[in-house]
Each structure stands twice: as structure tokens, then as C-alpha cells.
Design a protein around this motif. Structure first.
Motif, PDB file in Angstrom:
ATOM      1  N   MET A   1       0.835  -1.180   0.000  1.00  7.34           N
ATOM      2  CA  MET A   1       0.000   0.000   0.000  1.00  7.34           C
ATOM      3  C   MET A   1       0.882   1.247   0.000  1.00  7.34           C
ATOM      4  O   MET A   1       1.872   1.308   0.706  1.00  7.34           O
ATOM      5  N   ARG A   2       0.481   2.214  -0.814  1.00  3.67           N
ATOM      6  CA  ARG A   2       1.206   3.485  -0.830  1.00  3.67           C
ATOM      7  C   ARG A   2       0.433   4.491   0.011  1.00  3.67           C
ATOM      8  O   ARG A   2      -0.739   4.732  -0.217  1.00  3.67           O
ATOM      9  N   MET A   3       1.108   5.050   1.000  1.00  2.00           N
ATOM     10  CA  MET A   3       0.486   5.990   1.920  1.00  2.00           C
ATOM     11  C   MET A   3       0.872   7.415   1.516  1.00  2.00           C
ATOM     12  O   MET A   3       2.049   7.711   1.314  1.00  2.00           O
ATOM     13  N   PHE A   4      -0.142   8.272   1.387  1.00  2.00           N
ATOM     14  CA  PHE A   4       0.064   9.683   1.065  1.00  2.00           C
ATOM     15  C   PHE A   4      -0.152  10.510   2.323  1.00  2.00           C
ATOM     16  O   PHE A   4      -1.098  10.270   3.084  1.00  2.00           O
ATOM     17  N   SER A   5       0.713  11.514   2.534  1.00  2.00           N
ATOM     18  CA  SER A   5       0.629  12.355   3.725  1.00  2.00           C
ATOM     19  C   SER A   5      -0.423  13.442   3.604  1.00  2.00           C
ATOM     20  O   SER A   5      -1.011  13.857   4.596  1.00  2.00           O
ATOM     21  N   ASP A   6      -0.647  13.913   2.380  1.00  2.00           N
ATOM     22  CA  ASP A   6      -1.603  15.004   2.198  1.00  2.00           C
ATOM     23  C   ASP A   6      -2.075  15.058   0.753  1.00  2.00           C
ATOM     24  O   ASP A   6      -1.621  14.283  -0.093  1.00  2.00           O
ATOM     25  N   PHE A   7      -2.975  15.987   0.481  1.00  2.00           N
ATOM     26  CA  PHE A   7      -3.536  16.114  -0.860  1.00  2.00           C
ATOM     27  C   PHE A   7      -2.480  16.482  -1.899  1.00  2.00           C
ATOM     28  O   PHE A   7      -2.556  16.059  -3.049  1.00  2.00           O
ATOM     29  N   ASN A   8      -1.499  17.261  -1.512  1.00  2.00           N
ATOM     30  CA  ASN A   8      -0.454  17.652  -2.466  1.00  2.00           C
ATOM     31  C   ASN A   8       0.320  16.429  -2.972  1.00  2.00           C
ATOM     32  O   ASN A   8       0.717  16.388  -4.136  1.00  2.00           O
ATOM     33  N   GLU A   9       0.532  15.457  -2.108  1.00  2.00           N
ATOM     34  CA  GLU A   9       1.232  14.241  -2.539  1.00  2.00           C
ATOM     35  C   GLU A   9       0.412  13.473  -3.563  1.00  2.00           C
ATOM     36  O   GLU A   9       0.964  12.925  -4.520  1.00  2.00           O
ATOM     37  N   ILE A  10      -0.905  13.426  -3.369  1.00  2.00           N
ATOM     38  CA  ILE A  10      -1.751  12.750  -4.366  1.00  2.00           C
ATOM     39  C   ILE A  10      -1.698  13.515  -5.682  1.00  2.00           C
ATOM     40  O   ILE A  10      -1.574  12.911  -6.752  1.00  2.00           O
ATOM     41  N   LYS A  11      -1.788  14.840  -5.623  1.00  2.00           N
ATOM     42  CA  LYS A  11      -1.738  15.638  -6.853  1.00  2.00           C
ATOM     43  C   LYS A  11      -0.414  15.445  -7.576  1.00  2.00           C
ATOM     44  O   LYS A  11      -0.370  15.435  -8.807  1.00  2.00           O
ATOM     45  N   SER A  12       0.656  15.246  -6.840  1.00  2.00           N
ATOM     46  CA  SER A  12       1.953  15.035  -7.484  1.00  2.00           C
ATOM     47  C   SER A  12       2.060  13.644  -8.112  1.00  2.00           C
ATOM     48  O   SER A  12       2.980  13.382  -8.894  1.00  2.00           O
ATOM     49  N   ALA A  13       1.104  12.765  -7.781  1.00  2.00           N
ATOM     50  CA  ALA A  13       1.125  11.404  -8.329  1.00  2.00           C
ATOM     51  C   ALA A  13       0.260  11.252  -9.581  1.00  2.00           C
ATOM     52  O   ALA A  13       0.113  10.137 -10.095  1.00  2.00           O
ATOM     53  N   ILE A  14      -0.293  12.349 -10.089  1.00  2.00           N
ATOM     54  CA  ILE A  14      -1.129  12.267 -11.293  1.00  2.00           C
ATOM     55  C   ILE A  14      -0.330  11.609 -12.421  1.00  2.00           C
ATOM     56  O   ILE A  14       0.816  11.955 -12.669  1.00  2.00           O
ATOM     57  N   ILE A  79      -3.996   2.320  -1.832  1.00  2.00           N
ATOM     58  CA  ILE A  79      -3.762   3.731  -1.537  1.00  2.00           C
ATOM     59  C   ILE A  79      -4.312   4.076  -0.160  1.00  2.00           C
ATOM     60  O   ILE A  79      -5.393   3.624   0.217  1.00  2.00           O
ATOM     61  N   GLY A  80      -3.539   4.832   0.575  1.00  2.00           N
ATOM     62  CA  GLY A  80      -3.967   5.348   1.871  1.00  2.00           C
ATOM     63  C   GLY A  80      -3.672   6.836   1.932  1.00  2.00           C
ATOM     64  O   GLY A  80      -2.739   7.318   1.292  1.00  2.00           O
ATOM     65  N   LEU A  81      -4.473   7.559   2.675  1.00  2.00           N
ATOM     66  CA  LEU A  81      -4.282   9.010   2.817  1.00  2.00           C
ATOM     67  C   LEU A  81      -4.456   9.386   4.272  1.00  2.00           C
ATOM     68  O   LEU A  81      -5.527   9.179   4.856  1.00  2.00           O
ATOM     69  N   LYS A  82      -3.411   9.929   4.867  1.00  2.00           N
ATOM     70  CA  LYS A  82      -3.441  10.334   6.273  1.00  2.00           C
ATOM     71  C   LYS A  82      -4.351  11.551   6.448  1.00  2.00           C
ATOM     72  O   LYS A  82      -4.420  12.417   5.581  1.00  2.00           O
ATOM     73  N   VAL A 119     -11.344  20.697  -4.060  1.00  2.00           N
ATOM     74  CA  VAL A 119     -12.761  21.027  -3.966  1.00  2.00           C
ATOM     75  C   VAL A 119     -12.943  21.755  -2.636  1.00  2.00           C
ATOM     76  O   VAL A 119     -12.908  21.120  -1.580  1.00  2.00           O
ATOM     77  N   PRO A 120     -13.088  23.097  -2.690  1.00  2.00           N
ATOM     78  CA  PRO A 120     -13.214  23.861  -1.438  1.00  2.00           C
ATOM     79  C   PRO A 120     -14.441  23.433  -0.642  1.00  2.00           C
ATOM     80  O   PRO A 120     -15.431  22.992  -1.233  1.00  2.00           O
ATOM     81  N   PRO A 121     -14.432  23.484   0.690  1.00  2.00           N
ATOM     82  CA  PRO A 121     -13.331  24.070   1.438  1.00  2.00           C
ATOM     83  C   PRO A 121     -12.224  23.071   1.806  1.00  2.00           C
ATOM     84  O   PRO A 121     -11.077  23.457   1.931  1.00  2.00           O
ATOM     85  N   ASP A 122     -12.543  21.790   1.992  1.00  2.00           N
ATOM     86  CA  ASP A 122     -11.523  20.849   2.481  1.00  2.00           C
ATOM     87  C   ASP A 122     -11.506  19.537   1.718  1.00  2.00           C
ATOM     88  O   ASP A 122     -11.263  18.483   2.302  1.00  2.00           O
ATOM     89  N   GLY A 123     -11.760  19.577   0.417  1.00  2.00           N
ATOM     90  CA  GLY A 123     -11.861  18.332  -0.327  1.00  2.00           C
ATOM     91  C   GLY A 123     -10.893  18.221  -1.483  1.00  2.00           C
ATOM     92  O   GLY A 123     -10.276  19.200  -1.910  1.00  2.00           O
ATOM     93  N   LEU A 124     -10.785  17.019  -1.981  1.00  2.00           N
ATOM     94  CA  LEU A 124      -9.998  16.730  -3.172  1.00  2.00           C
ATOM     95  C   LEU A 124     -10.775  15.706  -3.996  1.00  2.00           C
ATOM     96  O   LEU A 124     -11.139  14.642  -3.493  1.00  2.00           O
TER      97      LEU A 124
END
Length: 152
Positions: A1-14, A79-82, A119-124
């Protein structure tokens, strides 16, 4: 499993394949349960005796939607997201069923991050490209673009 720390890490994985899930067996019992739950008890799914005589390969086949219904399992297993509060299924695009899944087959999901947008305010919103492979198969059972809304 790949763990992402935040939304920016997921965006960098596009454009990056995140991984492939473990194999899961599609038993006749699972097919029968799905047929009962969805009221789709067409003989090609549930009548083993008739399938042995009339179906190529002599086996029943799983519903295409059963393969697709395993998508959350496949995605969560790679996939995991903290820091997530929750995730919602937003929908799916471009679903294609490319090969039948005979009873007794094993499937796995290969997951790629295709798009990600705040996706404001706290989504992706994340579009996942999912390829559902059949063990030993020449073609995938299904390919789909799945959309999830992650909230922190």
C-alpha cells in the motif's frame, strides 16, 4: 500500500500507477449473492448445469457490475491518505467490460491516479483509472475511471 501524507502528494502522483491489489477469487457463491442482491439472476450467472452445456468454457460468468463493485476494495488496498475525515463515491466514467469473468477466476485491480483537483473548502476530487485484471487473462475484465471525493 502506498500511503500519502496530504492532498499535495496525491496531486503530485497524477499519471502514476499506485499499485495492484491482491488477487480475489470470484466464487460461484459470491456470484449467487450478487445475483440475489441485485435481482439479476440471469442463467449465465447462476445456472451451473446449463452453463456447463451452453457457455464457452462450461462455466457461469460473473456480472460485469460485480467486477466493478469490487473497485472500492481494490483502491483502498493500494492507496492510503493520512488525515482523511471521509471519502465519498462521486461516480464513474468510461466503464468498459472487456472480457467475461468465469466462476472461479481471480481478479485484481491496478490503480492509477488520473486527475486530482481541490474542492473547497476541504476536499480533493480524484479520478482513479482502474484496470481489473483476470489472472492469466489476455484482456482485462473491466477498465473504468472512478471518481472519489476525499475530505480532511
Amino acid at each position: 500500500m502506498r500511503m500519502f501524507s496530504d492532498f499535495n502528494e496525491i496531486k503530485s502522483a497524477i499519471g502514476t500507477e499506485i499499485g495492484a491489489s491482491e488477487w480475489i477469487e470470484i466464487t460461484q457463491a459470491r456470484i449467487n449473492q450478487f445475483a440475489e442482491a441485485t435481482c439479476d439472476e440471469q442463467w449465465i450467472h447462476v445456472d451451473q448445469e446449463r452453463a456447463s452445456k451452453e457457455m464457452p468454457g462450461g462455466k457461469t460468468i460473473a456480472h460485469g457490475l460485480l467486477s466493478l463493485a469490487l473497485a472500492p476494495l481494490f483502491i483502498r488496498s493500494v492507496i492510503g491518505l493520512k488525515g482523511l475525515r471521509n471519502t465519498l463515491n462521486y461516480g464513474a466514467d468510461r466503464i468498459r467490460y472487456l472480457a467475461p469473468v468465469p466462476a472461479g477466476s481471480r481478479l485484481r485491480g491496478r490503480v492509477t491516479v488520473a486527475e486530482a483537483e481541490d474542492v473547497p473548502p476541504d476536499g480533493l476530487r480524484v479520478n482513479y483509472h482502474l484496470v481489473i485484471e483476470i489472472e492469466g487473462g489476455k484482456k482485462p475484465a473491466c477498465v473504468a475511471e472512478l471518481i472519489a471525493l476525499h475530505y480532511r
